[in-house]
Design a protein around this motif. Structure first.
Motif, PDB file in Angstrom:
ATOM      1  N   THR A 149      -6.537  14.300   6.102  1.00 33.90           N
ATOM      2  CA  THR A 149      -5.441  14.402   7.067  1.00 33.90           C
ATOM      3  C   THR A 149      -4.113  14.020   6.428  1.00 33.90           C
ATOM      4  O   THR A 149      -4.071  13.390   5.356  1.00 33.90           O
ATOM      5  CB  THR A 149      -5.695  13.487   8.271  1.00 33.90           C
ATOM      6  OG1 THR A 149      -5.592  12.113   7.842  1.00 33.90           O
ATOM      7  CG2 THR A 149      -7.069  13.726   8.889  1.00 33.90           C
ATOM      8  N   GLU A 150      -3.025  14.386   7.116  1.00 33.15           N
ATOM      9  CA  GLU A 150      -1.684  14.052   6.622  1.00 33.15           C
ATOM     10  C   GLU A 150      -1.501  12.547   6.519  1.00 33.15           C
ATOM     11  O   GLU A 150      -0.892  12.041   5.571  1.00 33.15           O
ATOM     12  CB  GLU A 150      -0.620  14.661   7.538  1.00 33.15           C
ATOM     13  CG  GLU A 150      -0.531  16.187   7.481  1.00 33.15           C
ATOM     14  CD  GLU A 150      -0.071  16.698   6.126  1.00 33.15           C
ATOM     15  OE1 GLU A 150       0.562  15.925   5.377  1.00 33.15           O
ATOM     16  OE2 GLU A 150      -0.352  17.866   5.804  1.00 33.15           O
ATOM     17  N   ASP A 151      -2.010  11.802   7.508  1.00 33.10           N
ATOM     18  CA  ASP A 151      -1.905  10.339   7.468  1.00 33.10           C
ATOM     19  C   ASP A 151      -2.650   9.769   6.271  1.00 33.10           C
ATOM     20  O   ASP A 151      -2.171   8.823   5.608  1.00 33.10           O
ATOM     21  CB  ASP A 151      -2.457   9.729   8.764  1.00 33.10           C
ATOM     22  CG  ASP A 151      -1.535   9.957   9.953  1.00 33.10           C
ATOM     23  OD1 ASP A 151      -0.356  10.300   9.723  1.00 33.10           O
ATOM     24  OD2 ASP A 151      -1.993   9.790  11.098  1.00 33.10           O
ATOM     25  N   ALA A 183      -1.221   7.754   2.966  1.00 33.57           N
ATOM     26  CA  ALA A 183      -1.770   6.481   2.485  1.00 33.57           C
ATOM     27  C   ALA A 183      -2.179   6.559   1.015  1.00 33.57           C
ATOM     28  O   ALA A 183      -2.238   5.527   0.336  1.00 33.57           O
ATOM     29  CB  ALA A 183      -2.965   6.075   3.353  1.00 33.57           C
ATOM     30  N   LEU A 184      -2.467   7.766   0.541  1.00 35.46           N
ATOM     31  CA  LEU A 184      -2.830   7.944  -0.871  1.00 35.46           C
ATOM     32  C   LEU A 184      -1.603   8.052  -1.784  1.00 35.46           C
ATOM     33  O   LEU A 184      -1.732   8.016  -3.012  1.00 35.46           O
ATOM     34  CB  LEU A 184      -3.666   9.222  -1.041  1.00 35.46           C
ATOM     35  CG  LEU A 184      -5.070   9.226  -0.426  1.00 35.46           C
ATOM     36  CD1 LEU A 184      -5.669  10.620  -0.508  1.00 35.46           C
ATOM     37  CD2 LEU A 184      -5.976   8.225  -1.131  1.00 35.46           C
ATOM     38  N   GLN A 185      -0.425   8.179  -1.204  1.00 34.03           N
ATOM     39  CA  GLN A 185       0.798   8.423  -1.950  1.00 34.03           C
ATOM     40  C   GLN A 185       1.043   7.422  -3.084  1.00 34.03           C
ATOM     41  O   GLN A 185       1.526   7.818  -4.166  1.00 34.03           O
ATOM     42  CB  GLN A 185       2.002   8.437  -1.006  1.00 34.03           C
ATOM     43  CG  GLN A 185       3.327   8.802  -1.666  1.00 34.03           C
ATOM     44  CD  GLN A 185       3.316  10.201  -2.269  1.00 34.03           C
ATOM     45  OE1 GLN A 185       2.780  11.131  -1.678  1.00 34.03           O
ATOM     46  NE2 GLN A 185       3.889  10.333  -3.467  1.00 34.03           N
ATOM     47  N   THR A 201      -5.177  -5.240  -1.639  1.00 29.37           N
ATOM     48  CA  THR A 201      -5.506  -6.600  -1.188  1.00 29.37           C
ATOM     49  C   THR A 201      -6.628  -6.617  -0.149  1.00 29.37           C
ATOM     50  O   THR A 201      -7.499  -7.496  -0.167  1.00 29.37           O
ATOM     51  CB  THR A 201      -4.256  -7.281  -0.588  1.00 29.37           C
ATOM     52  OG1 THR A 201      -3.231  -7.305  -1.580  1.00 29.37           O
ATOM     53  CG2 THR A 201      -4.567  -8.705  -0.166  1.00 29.37           C
ATOM     54  N   ASP A 202      -6.649  -5.631   0.730  1.00 30.25           N
ATOM     55  CA  ASP A 202      -7.625  -5.612   1.820  1.00 30.25           C
ATOM     56  C   ASP A 202      -8.907  -4.875   1.465  1.00 30.25           C
ATOM     57  O   ASP A 202      -9.771  -4.683   2.332  1.00 30.25           O
ATOM     58  CB  ASP A 202      -7.004  -4.961   3.073  1.00 30.25           C
ATOM     59  CG  ASP A 202      -5.841  -5.773   3.616  1.00 30.25           C
ATOM     60  OD1 ASP A 202      -5.859  -7.008   3.444  1.00 30.25           O
ATOM     61  OD2 ASP A 202      -4.908  -5.159   4.180  1.00 30.25           O
ATOM     62  N   SER A 203      -9.058  -4.456   0.230  1.00 34.54           N
ATOM     63  CA  SER A 203     -10.264  -3.740  -0.194  1.00 34.54           C
ATOM     64  C   SER A 203     -11.005  -4.552  -1.244  1.00 34.54           C
ATOM     65  O   SER A 203     -10.499  -4.770  -2.346  1.00 34.54           O
ATOM     66  CB  SER A 203      -9.909  -2.364  -0.763  1.00 34.54           C
ATOM     67  OG  SER A 203     -11.035  -1.762  -1.359  1.00 34.54           O
ATOM     68  N   GLU A 204     -12.195  -4.991  -0.895  1.00 37.91           N
ATOM     69  CA  GLU A 204     -12.985  -5.804  -1.830  1.00 37.91           C
ATOM     70  C   GLU A 204     -13.358  -4.998  -3.074  1.00 37.91           C
ATOM     71  O   GLU A 204     -13.231  -5.476  -4.198  1.00 37.91           O
ATOM     72  CB  GLU A 204     -14.253  -6.307  -1.141  1.00 37.91           C
ATOM     73  CG  GLU A 204     -15.105  -7.208  -2.022  1.00 37.91           C
ATOM     74  CD  GLU A 204     -16.341  -7.745  -1.301  1.00 37.91           C
ATOM     75  OE1 GLU A 204     -17.215  -8.303  -1.988  1.00 37.91           O
ATOM     76  OE2 GLU A 204     -16.421  -7.590  -0.064  1.00 37.91           O
ATOM     77  N   ILE A 205     -13.802  -3.750  -2.866  1.00 35.14           N
ATOM     78  CA  ILE A 205     -14.215  -2.940  -4.013  1.00 35.14           C
ATOM     79  C   ILE A 205     -13.013  -2.559  -4.872  1.00 35.14           C
ATOM     80  O   ILE A 205     -13.089  -2.552  -6.100  1.00 35.14           O
ATOM     81  CB  ILE A 205     -14.990  -1.685  -3.542  1.00 35.14           C
ATOM     82  CG1 ILE A 205     -15.601  -0.981  -4.767  1.00 35.14           C
ATOM     83  CG2 ILE A 205     -14.086  -0.715  -2.762  1.00 35.14           C
ATOM     84  CD1 ILE A 205     -16.563   0.135  -4.416  1.00 35.14           C
ATOM     85  N   VAL A 253      -8.537   2.079   1.798  1.00 32.87           N
ATOM     86  CA  VAL A 253      -7.268   1.701   2.424  1.00 32.87           C
ATOM     87  C   VAL A 253      -6.692   2.873   3.218  1.00 32.87           C
ATOM     88  O   VAL A 253      -6.032   2.678   4.252  1.00 32.87           O
ATOM     89  CB  VAL A 253      -6.279   1.213   1.340  1.00 32.87           C
ATOM     90  CG1 VAL A 253      -4.883   1.051   1.919  1.00 32.87           C
ATOM     91  CG2 VAL A 253      -6.755  -0.113   0.735  1.00 32.87           C
ATOM     92  N   ALA A 254      -6.960   4.097   2.740  1.00 36.45           N
ATOM     93  CA  ALA A 254      -6.479   5.293   3.437  1.00 36.45           C
ATOM     94  C   ALA A 254      -7.407   5.709   4.572  1.00 36.45           C
ATOM     95  O   ALA A 254      -7.194   6.765   5.187  1.00 36.45           O
ATOM     96  CB  ALA A 254      -6.324   6.438   2.446  1.00 36.45           C
ATOM     97  N   ASN A 255      -8.446   4.902   4.818  1.00 37.55           N
ATOM     98  CA  ASN A 255      -9.423   5.213   5.871  1.00 37.55           C
ATOM     99  C   ASN A 255     -10.089   6.568   5.603  1.00 37.55           C
ATOM    100  O   ASN A 255     -10.319   7.363   6.516  1.00 37.55           O
ATOM    101  CB  ASN A 255      -8.761   5.217   7.249  1.00 37.55           C
ATOM    102  CG  ASN A 255      -9.789   5.125   8.380  1.00 37.55           C
ATOM    103  OD1 ASN A 255     -10.883   4.564   8.202  1.00 37.55           O
ATOM    104  ND2 ASN A 255      -9.468   5.697   9.532  1.00 37.55           N
ATOM    105  N   ALA A 256     -10.408   6.804   4.311  1.00 41.09           N
ATOM    106  CA  ALA A 256     -11.012   8.081   3.927  1.00 41.09           C
ATOM    107  C   ALA A 256     -12.176   7.876   2.958  1.00 41.09           C
ATOM    108  O   ALA A 256     -12.414   8.703   2.068  1.00 41.09           O
ATOM    109  CB  ALA A 256      -9.957   8.979   3.290  1.00 41.09           C
ATOM    110  N   SER A 257     -12.914   6.783   3.142  1.00 40.03           N
ATOM    111  CA  SER A 257     -14.019   6.486   2.228  1.00 40.03           C
ATOM    112  C   SER A 257     -15.054   7.600   2.200  1.00 40.03           C
ATOM    113  O   SER A 257     -15.677   7.861   1.163  1.00 40.03           O
ATOM    114  CB  SER A 257     -14.691   5.164   2.616  1.00 40.03           C
ATOM    115  OG  SER A 257     -13.802   4.079   2.422  1.00 40.03           O
TER     116      SER A 257
END
Length: 455
Positions: free
Chosen positions: A229-231, A235-237, A258-262, A194-198
């Motif tokens: 990154t800060e963004d 998102a991890l907050q 909700t948007d992450s199947e795993i 979700v944080a775009n950091a897989s």
């Protein structure tokens, strides 16, 4: 001549400590066996290649490597020496290492013995491991782990039983106010997604695994240092702000993922374990979901566990988790497993800190026969044979010497009862039994001696 010493992070154990440690091991072993686990042992040293790359970058640095026999420098990588590359050099001068944990050697064992093992295979193992950690309170370089693992089964019922084992063992050991903390690596993978950091999942888990030790702000700084990154940190907050009971945390996680199947799969697995545990009930355990629990080992893929004790001087005393393909690194694909480990040394420290060792856990000999001479000695030896056959831990003082000296021996060893058999007792076939704690003495027959000591 210098005084003898032992390496930092290691300890000697005297008789009192060993009696207590053996009580811990026996208590843990009895629960493992009640749940159907079978014992194995693996060598203290493994091939270095077996261990390397299984514990993450930081873990690899803590592996104790063993120098090759003979002139190890003769076959050393000369380029590595010239370049000052110690990591590269180590593989040319060291082919073996002391085991870092019991799980990776167990995976190697399963692969090597796969055709002889039942499926699923439930094993327990109680052996020492070695890590090059900086020694500190509750942190040693040589310590015992007590592990149970189940391989060859994907069922979440295994996770439920492992929570029960935590509860049974620690309740039997009378550990106070312990909490089983639970999370799932799939949840962490979902949060990273979700944080775009897989691609940074390992960096994220290594950093947040230190949350209890260094606090939120320093964890965030480490995330920055690891290229997050800060963004992405923003998102991890939600990881740091979830509160409420388990159902509330599960609902917050479900909404966030909700948007992450795993991630959604991880929440479902957590919900199954929590609801099942609540249905069957436990003796003492407080089970709590903590989305920041990461456990830094790379091989975990599902549920992860940690056990902590309120107001304890040490950190976690137990841990574990599911690994979907640990045997795959040794060529056996698709063998899922899950296991937990009890840190016997930390458990000892907790029991000692709270002064909770039961009296019987400090006693090696229950009864001492004082030695008054050859005639009395013969009758004592006959009774000793009978009492030992019934399971009583008893001994006779080996010499006929002053009674004060024999009594001091009993006090020094913490022996609770002393049998006094002089000429009068021998003539009447009686025993004078002295309670070393109260000082009371009583006369009884040989037949009543066992019950008097054990009563």
């Amino acid at each position: 001549m210098s005084k003898p010493s032992i390496p930092k992070g290691t300890r000697d154990f005297g008789p009192k400590e060993m009696v207590r440690r053996n009580w811990i091991f026996q208590t843990i072993r009895s629960v493992f066996e009640r749940f159907g686990f079978e014992p194995i042992e693996t060598p203290a040293m493994e091939n270095l290649a077996t261990l390397t790359g299984k514990y993450g970058e930081e873990g690899d640095q803590l592996i104790f490597k063993i120098l090759n026999n003979g002139d190890f420098l003769n076959k050393a990588d000369k380029d590595a020496i010239a370049e000052g590359d110690s990591k590269k050099l180590s593989f040319s001068i060291s082919k073996k290492a002391l085991r870092y944990d019991l799980t990776v050697p167990f995976a190697r064992f399963v692969v090597m013995n796969q055709h002889a093992l039942p499926r699923p295979f439930k094993r327990y193992q109680i052996q020492p491991v070695w890590r090059g950690d900086r020694p500190g309170k509750g942190r040693y370089q040589e310590f015992f782990q007590c592990d149970v693992d189940i391989v060859g089964s994907n069922s979440l019922l295994n996770e439920v039983e492992l929570v029960q084992i935590f509860d049974e063992v620690l309740s039997d050991l009378q550990i106070p106010n312990f909490n089983v903390v639970l999370n799932n690596r799939k949840v962490l993978a979902g949060i990273a997604e979700v944080a775009n950091a897989s691609d940074k999942l390992t960096d994220i888990t290594v950093a947040i695994d230190k949350l209890d030790k260094i606090g939120e702000e320093k964890v965030k700084q480490e995330l920055v240092n690891r290229g997050i990154t800060e963004d992405q940190i923003t998102a991890l907050q939600p990881l740091f702000g979830m509160d409420g009971d388990n159902q509330a945390v599960l609902n917050q996680l479900a909404s966030h993922l909700t948007d992450s199947e795993i991630g959604t799969k991880g929440v479902e697995e957590l919900r199954y374990v929590i609801e099942y545990v609540e249905r069957i009930g436990l003796r003492s355990t407080n089970v709590k979901i903590d989305p920041t629990l990461a456990r830094g080992l790379n091989y975990y893929t599902g549920a992860i566990f940690e056990v902590k004790v309120d107001d304890s001087p040490v950190g976690s005393i137990c841990g574990g988790g599911r690994y979907d393909d640990l045997t795959g690194i040794f060529g056996l694909k698709g063998m899922s497993g899950v296991g937990i480990s009890f840190g016997a040394d930390r458990i000892y420290d907790v029991l000692e800190y709270f002064n909770l060792f039961p009296k019987e856990a400090g006693i090696s000999t229950e009864l001492l026969f004082a030695n008054f001479g050859e005639a009395e000695e013969i009758w004592c030896m006959e009774m000793l044979k009978d009492l030992r056959s019934q399971g009583l831990r008893a001994e006779i003082y080996p010499e006929s010497t002053k009674l004060n000296k024999q009594m001091k021996y009993a006090n020094d060893k913490g022996i609770p009862f002393v049998a006094l058999i002089g000429s009068d007792e021998l003539a009447n076939k009686q025993i004078t039994l002295k309670n070393m704690q109260s000082g009371e003495q009583s006369k009884l027959s040989a037949d009543g001696l066992f019950n008097a000591v054990r009563g």
